[in-house]
Design an enzyme around this catalytic site. Structure first.
Site, PDB file in Angstrom:
ATOM      1  N   ILE A   5       0.829  -1.231   0.000  1.00 28.80           N
ATOM      2  CA  ILE A   5       0.000   0.000   0.000  1.00 28.80           C
ATOM      3  C   ILE A   5       0.856   1.271   0.000  1.00 28.80           C
ATOM      4  N   GLY A   7       3.429   1.681  -1.879  1.00 31.68           N
ATOM      5  CA  GLY A   7       4.022   1.858  -3.210  1.00 31.68           C
ATOM      6  C   GLY A   7       3.090   2.627  -4.133  1.00 31.68           C
ATOM      7  N   ASP A  54       5.371  -8.359   7.123  1.00 31.71           N
ATOM      8  CA  ASP A  54       6.466  -8.391   6.143  1.00 31.71           C
ATOM      9  C   ASP A  54       6.291  -9.629   5.272  1.00 31.71           C
ATOM     10  N   LEU A  55       6.578  -9.485   3.990  1.00 30.33           N
ATOM     11  CA  LEU A  55       6.388 -10.600   3.058  1.00 30.33           C
ATOM     12  C   LEU A  55       7.245 -11.805   3.408  1.00 30.33           C
ATOM     13  N   LEU A  76       0.185  -6.650  -4.023  1.00 32.68           N
ATOM     14  CA  LEU A  76       1.016  -5.766  -4.848  1.00 32.68           C
ATOM     15  C   LEU A  76       2.447  -5.673  -4.341  1.00 32.68           C
ATOM     16  N   GLN A  79       9.702  -6.785  -4.366  1.00 32.25           N
ATOM     17  CA  GLN A  79      10.908  -6.056  -4.759  1.00 32.25           C
ATOM     18  C   GLN A  79      10.668  -5.828  -6.250  1.00 32.25           C
ATOM     19  N   SER A 121       3.352  -9.425 -14.198  1.00 28.87           N
ATOM     20  CA  SER A 121       4.057  -8.363 -14.943  1.00 28.87           C
ATOM     21  C   SER A 121       4.381  -8.766 -16.368  1.00 28.87           C
ATOM     22  N   GLU A 123       7.029  -8.257 -17.674  1.00 28.07           N
ATOM     23  CA  GLU A 123       8.424  -8.724 -17.684  1.00 28.07           C
ATOM     24  C   GLU A 123       8.504 -10.236 -17.881  1.00 28.07           C
ATOM     25  N   TYR A 145      14.034 -10.851 -11.419  1.00 28.05           N
ATOM     26  CA  TYR A 145      12.698 -10.318 -11.095  1.00 28.05           C
ATOM     27  C   TYR A 145      11.624 -11.042 -11.908  1.00 28.05           C
ATOM     28  N   LYS A 149       8.498 -13.381 -10.743  1.00 29.88           N
ATOM     29  CA  LYS A 149       7.104 -13.047 -11.096  1.00 29.88           C
ATOM     30  C   LYS A 149       6.434 -14.200 -11.849  1.00 29.88           C
TER      31      LYS A 149
HETATM   32  P1  NAP Z   1       6.490  -0.134  -5.788  1.00 31.20           P
HETATM   33  O1  NAP Z   1       6.083   1.306  -5.889  1.00 31.20           O
HETATM   34  O2  NAP Z   1       7.932  -0.476  -5.852  1.00 31.20           O
HETATM   35  O3  NAP Z   1       5.866  -0.712  -4.422  1.00 31.20           O
HETATM   36  C1  NAP Z   1       6.290  -1.916  -3.886  1.00 31.20           C
HETATM   37  C2  NAP Z   1       5.611  -2.138  -2.553  1.00 31.20           C
HETATM   38  O4  NAP Z   1       6.057  -3.391  -1.991  1.00 31.20           O
HETATM   39  C3  NAP Z   1       5.941  -1.067  -1.490  1.00 31.20           C
HETATM   40  O5  NAP Z   1       4.778  -0.778  -0.757  1.00 31.20           O
HETATM   41  C4  NAP Z   1       6.952  -1.796  -0.620  1.00 31.20           C
HETATM   42  O6  NAP Z   1       7.000  -1.315   0.716  1.00 31.20           O
HETATM   43  C5  NAP Z   1       6.375  -3.195  -0.633  1.00 31.20           C
HETATM   44  N1  NAP Z   1       7.339  -4.194  -0.154  1.00 31.20           N
HETATM   45  C6  NAP Z   1       8.541  -4.498  -0.680  1.00 31.20           C
HETATM   46  N2  NAP Z   1       9.150  -5.447   0.063  1.00 31.20           N
HETATM   47  C7  NAP Z   1       8.309  -5.769   1.073  1.00 31.20           C
HETATM   48  C8  NAP Z   1       8.354  -6.663   2.162  1.00 31.20           C
HETATM   49  N3  NAP Z   1       9.407  -7.446   2.365  1.00 31.20           N
HETATM   50  N4  NAP Z   1       7.303  -6.723   3.009  1.00 31.20           N
HETATM   51  C9  NAP Z   1       6.219  -5.910   2.822  1.00 31.20           C
HETATM   52  N5  NAP Z   1       6.117  -5.025   1.806  1.00 31.20           N
HETATM   53  C10 NAP Z   1       7.140  -4.957   0.950  1.00 31.20           C
HETATM   54  O7  NAP Z   1       5.752  -0.970  -6.927  1.00 31.20           O
HETATM   55  P2  NAP Z   1       4.496  -0.607  -7.852  1.00 31.20           P
HETATM   56  O8  NAP Z   1       4.992   0.083  -9.082  1.00 31.20           O
HETATM   57  O9  NAP Z   1       3.441   0.019  -7.026  1.00 31.20           O
HETATM   58  O10 NAP Z   1       4.046  -2.054  -8.337  1.00 31.20           O
HETATM   59  C11 NAP Z   1       3.115  -2.817  -7.568  1.00 31.20           C
HETATM   60  C12 NAP Z   1       3.256  -4.286  -7.956  1.00 31.20           C
HETATM   61  O11 NAP Z   1       2.985  -4.455  -9.331  1.00 31.20           O
HETATM   62  C13 NAP Z   1       4.640  -4.882  -7.738  1.00 31.20           C
HETATM   63  O12 NAP Z   1       4.467  -6.228  -7.381  1.00 31.20           O
HETATM   64  C14 NAP Z   1       5.293  -4.785  -9.102  1.00 31.20           C
HETATM   65  O13 NAP Z   1       6.303  -5.774  -9.230  1.00 31.20           O
HETATM   66  C15 NAP Z   1       4.090  -5.071  -9.984  1.00 31.20           C
HETATM   67  N6  NAP Z   1       4.121  -4.475 -11.326  1.00 31.20           N
HETATM   68  C16 NAP Z   1       4.358  -3.148 -11.481  1.00 31.20           C
HETATM   69  C17 NAP Z   1       4.315  -2.595 -12.755  1.00 31.20           C
HETATM   70  C18 NAP Z   1       4.562  -1.133 -12.962  1.00 31.20           C
HETATM   71  O14 NAP Z   1       4.814  -0.740 -14.105  1.00 31.20           O
HETATM   72  N7  NAP Z   1       4.450  -0.300 -11.923  1.00 31.20           N
HETATM   73  C19 NAP Z   1       4.026  -3.405 -13.866  1.00 31.20           C
HETATM   74  C20 NAP Z   1       3.774  -4.764 -13.655  1.00 31.20           C
HETATM   75  C21 NAP Z   1       3.798  -5.289 -12.381  1.00 31.20           C
HETATM   76  P3  NAP Z   1       8.029  -0.140   1.184  1.00 31.20           P
HETATM   77  O15 NAP Z   1       7.320   1.143   0.878  1.00 31.20           O
HETATM   78  O16 NAP Z   1       8.184  -0.421   2.614  1.00 31.20           O
HETATM   79  O17 NAP Z   1       9.281  -0.302   0.373  1.00 31.20           O
HETATM   80  O1  G4F Z   2      11.728   1.953 -15.819  1.00 32.51           O
HETATM   81  P1  G4F Z   2      12.403   0.638 -15.788  1.00 32.51           P
HETATM   82  O2  G4F Z   2      13.391   0.401 -14.703  1.00 32.51           O
HETATM   83  O3  G4F Z   2      11.242  -0.450 -15.806  1.00 32.51           O
HETATM   84  P2  G4F Z   2      11.196  -2.001 -16.223  1.00 32.51           P
HETATM   85  O4  G4F Z   2      12.523  -2.636 -16.127  1.00 32.51           O
HETATM   86  O5  G4F Z   2      10.490  -2.079 -17.538  1.00 32.51           O
HETATM   87  O6  G4F Z   2      10.281  -2.598 -15.070  1.00 32.51           O
HETATM   88  C1  G4F Z   2       9.062  -1.967 -14.659  1.00 32.51           C
HETATM   89  O7  G4F Z   2       7.991  -2.440 -15.448  1.00 32.51           O
HETATM   90  C2  G4F Z   2       7.706  -3.838 -15.298  1.00 32.51           C
HETATM   91  C3  G4F Z   2       6.535  -4.166 -16.223  1.00 32.51           C
HETATM   92  O8  G4F Z   2       7.021  -4.424 -17.517  1.00 32.51           O
HETATM   93  C4  G4F Z   2       7.368  -4.119 -13.855  1.00 32.51           C
HETATM   94  F1  G4F Z   2       7.060  -5.425 -13.699  1.00 32.51           F
HETATM   95  C5  G4F Z   2       8.528  -3.739 -12.958  1.00 32.51           C
HETATM   96  O9  G4F Z   2       8.150  -3.925 -11.592  1.00 32.51           O
HETATM   97  C6  G4F Z   2       8.857  -2.265 -13.176  1.00 32.51           C
HETATM   98  O10 G4F Z   2       7.769  -1.504 -12.711  1.00 32.51           O
HETATM   99  O11 G4F Z   2      13.184   0.402 -17.168  1.00 32.51           O
HETATM  100  C7  G4F Z   2      12.545   0.519 -18.420  1.00 32.51           C
HETATM  101  C8  G4F Z   2      13.596   0.444 -19.529  1.00 32.51           C
HETATM  102  C9  G4F Z   2      14.580  -0.729 -19.369  1.00 32.51           C
HETATM  103  O12 G4F Z   2      14.793  -1.329 -20.633  1.00 32.51           O
HETATM  104  C10 G4F Z   2      15.874  -0.076 -18.916  1.00 32.51           C
HETATM  105  O13 G4F Z   2      17.056  -0.731 -19.310  1.00 32.51           O
HETATM  106  O14 G4F Z   2      14.399   1.626 -19.474  1.00 32.51           O
HETATM  107  C11 G4F Z   2      15.752   1.269 -19.643  1.00 32.51           C
HETATM  108  N1  G4F Z   2      16.607   2.325 -19.054  1.00 32.51           N
HETATM  109  C12 G4F Z   2      17.504   3.070 -19.754  1.00 32.51           C
HETATM  110  N2  G4F Z   2      18.157   3.894 -18.906  1.00 32.51           N
HETATM  111  C13 G4F Z   2      16.695   2.652 -17.753  1.00 32.51           C
HETATM  112  C14 G4F Z   2      17.673   3.649 -17.668  1.00 32.51           C
HETATM  113  N3  G4F Z   2      16.025   2.196 -16.687  1.00 32.51           N
HETATM  114  C15 G4F Z   2      16.309   2.765 -15.479  1.00 32.51           C
HETATM  115  N4  G4F Z   2      15.617   2.345 -14.408  1.00 32.51           N
HETATM  116  N5  G4F Z   2      17.272   3.734 -15.331  1.00 32.51           N
HETATM  117  C16 G4F Z   2      17.990   4.214 -16.393  1.00 32.51           C
HETATM  118  O15 G4F Z   2      18.841   5.074 -16.252  1.00 32.51           O
END
Ligand code: NAP
Ligand code: G4F
Length: 344
Positions: A5, A7, A54-55, A76, A79, A121, A123, A145, A149
């Site tokens: 929550i 995040g 905690d997870l 949700l 890491q 995801s 990914e 990662y 997933k």
């Molecule tokens: P985020 O902002 O990184 O949030 C991650 C959340 O997980 C935070 O609340 C974090 O808590 C919590 N967490 C991490 N380790 C934990 C632990 N050991 N115990 C309890 N809580 C823990 O991620 P998000 O972008 O909101 O994404 C939400 C979910 O969707 C994730 O599972 C991510 O992998 C997945 N996802 C995201 C995207 C995307 O583009 N955003 C796309 C596909 C899937 P803290 O605040 O304490 O760190």
């Molecule tokens: O923003 P990113 O770190 O996101 P990425 O790796 O796509 O992962 C995110 O989306 C996933 C869904 O497809 C989620 F599951 C995951 O939890 C997360 O939310 O990187 C996006 C792209 C990558 O190809 C990376 O190599 O951007 C490229 N990139 C280029 N320069 C960079 C950078 N990424 C980051 N973080 N920082 C850079 O400086």
């Protein structure tokens, strides 16, 4: 109950559910400095029931179910940063992968009628694809990662088919917002571009500019999570925009929004490349559109504008001495953080 929550998605989902009249519970873990800025920023902190868990501690997850007595669980927490998963592959396996099973087991024992959403995801498709991806496309994870997933994805299906639990995978493509963590590329770009426009920074260092992502807007995507758990049958759904753009284009549009030319400020730095990368992602959301009635409301250009404008406004407020819940003012210069790529 929402895990994660604190995040990006957890905060938006909590707001969405509160607006629908839900009583919302969220788990938070012990950190040396509490991380509630997103809930405070959205002005919902006081309306959430926060439960410590905690997870990596499965009894705390079971306990959180008992305390909340939830009807719906949105899992949700993870890491979630792909880059870190190369540096901490084992803990990523536990937190992003095995914890899904802990949550499902807790549900099976406490109340198997709970509806469960797993944050899967895009990914999991991995690198090497060139065409639009749907629920039947093959999975080939390209990072620790993604492998974690994919494990969570299969455990969700196994508990659905084996134990009749209403468990769904939302295969969400990248979704972004002004609440996105600063390490992800979109927010890194919008935040640094805003600082450059105000004279607070003079360059933006990035890795792979050719990577293509299907970027949507997080508030649109949390609505899809809720729709999945209201559907008559548990199922898996791709949530995406069906458009893909390079990191370079994200830079171009962000700087353009500020009246600047990205090429004057962006430099490629090998420290931000990954050992393996996913070069192309684009999602076909037709199943979600046809079965859930979901479609994205916000597309690429609008998303860039929302993010850049909000980061600009925040830095202007900061320059005027205003104090408000916000992450960027405390974030260290990324190049000062030692990563494996930096050491090699
Ligand atoms: P985020 O902002 O990184 O949030 C991650 C959340 O997980 C935070 O609340 C974090 O808590 C919590 N967490 C991490 N380790 C934990 C632990 N050991 N115990 C309890 N809580 C823990 O991620 P998000 O972008 O909101 O994404 C939400 C979910 O969707 C994730 O599972 C991510 O992998 C997945 N996802 C995201 C995207 C995307 O583009 N955003 C796309 C596909 C899937 P803290 O605040 O304490 O760190
Ligand atoms: O923003 P990113 O770190 O996101 P990425 O790796 O796509 O992962 C995110 O989306 C996933 C869904 O497809 C989620 F599951 C995951 O939890 C997360 O939310 O990187 C996006 C792209 C990558 O190809 C990376 O190599 O951007 C490229 N990139 C280029 N320069 C960079 C950078 N990424 C980051 N973080 N920082 C850079 O400086």
């Amino acid at each position: 109950m929402i895990t994660g929550i604190t995040g990006q998605d957890g905060a938006y989902l909590a707001k969405f559910l509160l607006e629908k009249g839900y009583e919302v519970y969220g788990i938070y873990r012990r950190l040396s400095t509490p991380n509630f800025w997103r809930l405070q920023y959205l002005e919902i902190f006081d309306r959430i029931n926060l439960v410590p868990a905690d997870l990596t501690d499965e009894f705390s997850l079971l306990e959180s179910l008992k305390i909340s007595d939830a009807d719906e669980v949105y899992h949700l927490a993870a890491q979630s940063f792909v880059g870190t998963s190369f540096e901490q592959p084992t803990s990523t396996a536990h937190v992003t992968g095995v914890a899904v099973t802990s949550m499902l087991e807790a549900i099976r024992h406490y109340n198997p009628h709970i509806r469960f959403y797993q944050a899967s995801s895009s990914e999991i498709y991995g690198d090497g694809h060139t065409t639009i991806l749907n629920e039947n496309s093959p999975f080939k994870p390209s990072s620790p990662y993604a492998a974690a997933k994919l494990y969570g994805y299969w455990m969700t299906r196994i508990y659905r088919e084996g134990y009749d639990i209403f468990a769904c995978n939302g295969i969400l493509f990248n979704h972004e917002s002004p609440l996105r963590g600063l390490e992800f590329v979109t927010r890194k770009i919008s935040n640094t571009a805003a600082k450059i426009a105000l004279g607070l920074e003079d360059e933006l260092l990035l890795g792979n500019l050719d990577a293509k992502r299907d970027w949507g807007y997080a508030p649109d995507y949390v609505e899809a999570m809720h729709m999945m758990l209201q559907h008559k049958e548990p199922d898996d759904f791709v949530i995406a925009t069906a458009e893909t753009h390079t990191v370079r284009e994200f830079c171009e549009k962000s700087f353009e929004e500020l009246g600047l030319d990205w090429q004057d400020y962006v430099k490629v730095d090998k420290r931000f490349f990954r050992p393996l990368d996913v070069n192309y992602l684009c999602g076909d959301y037709s199943k979600a559109r046809e079965n859930l009635g979901w479609q994205p409301k916000t597309k690429f250009e609008e998303l860039v504008k929302i993010m850049v404008r909000e980061d600009l406004e925040r830095w202007e407020r900061w320059q005027n001495g205003e104090k408000f819940p916000w992450d960027a003012s405390n974030y260290p210069d990324e190049t000062k953080l030692i990563t494996r790529a930096l050491r090699s």
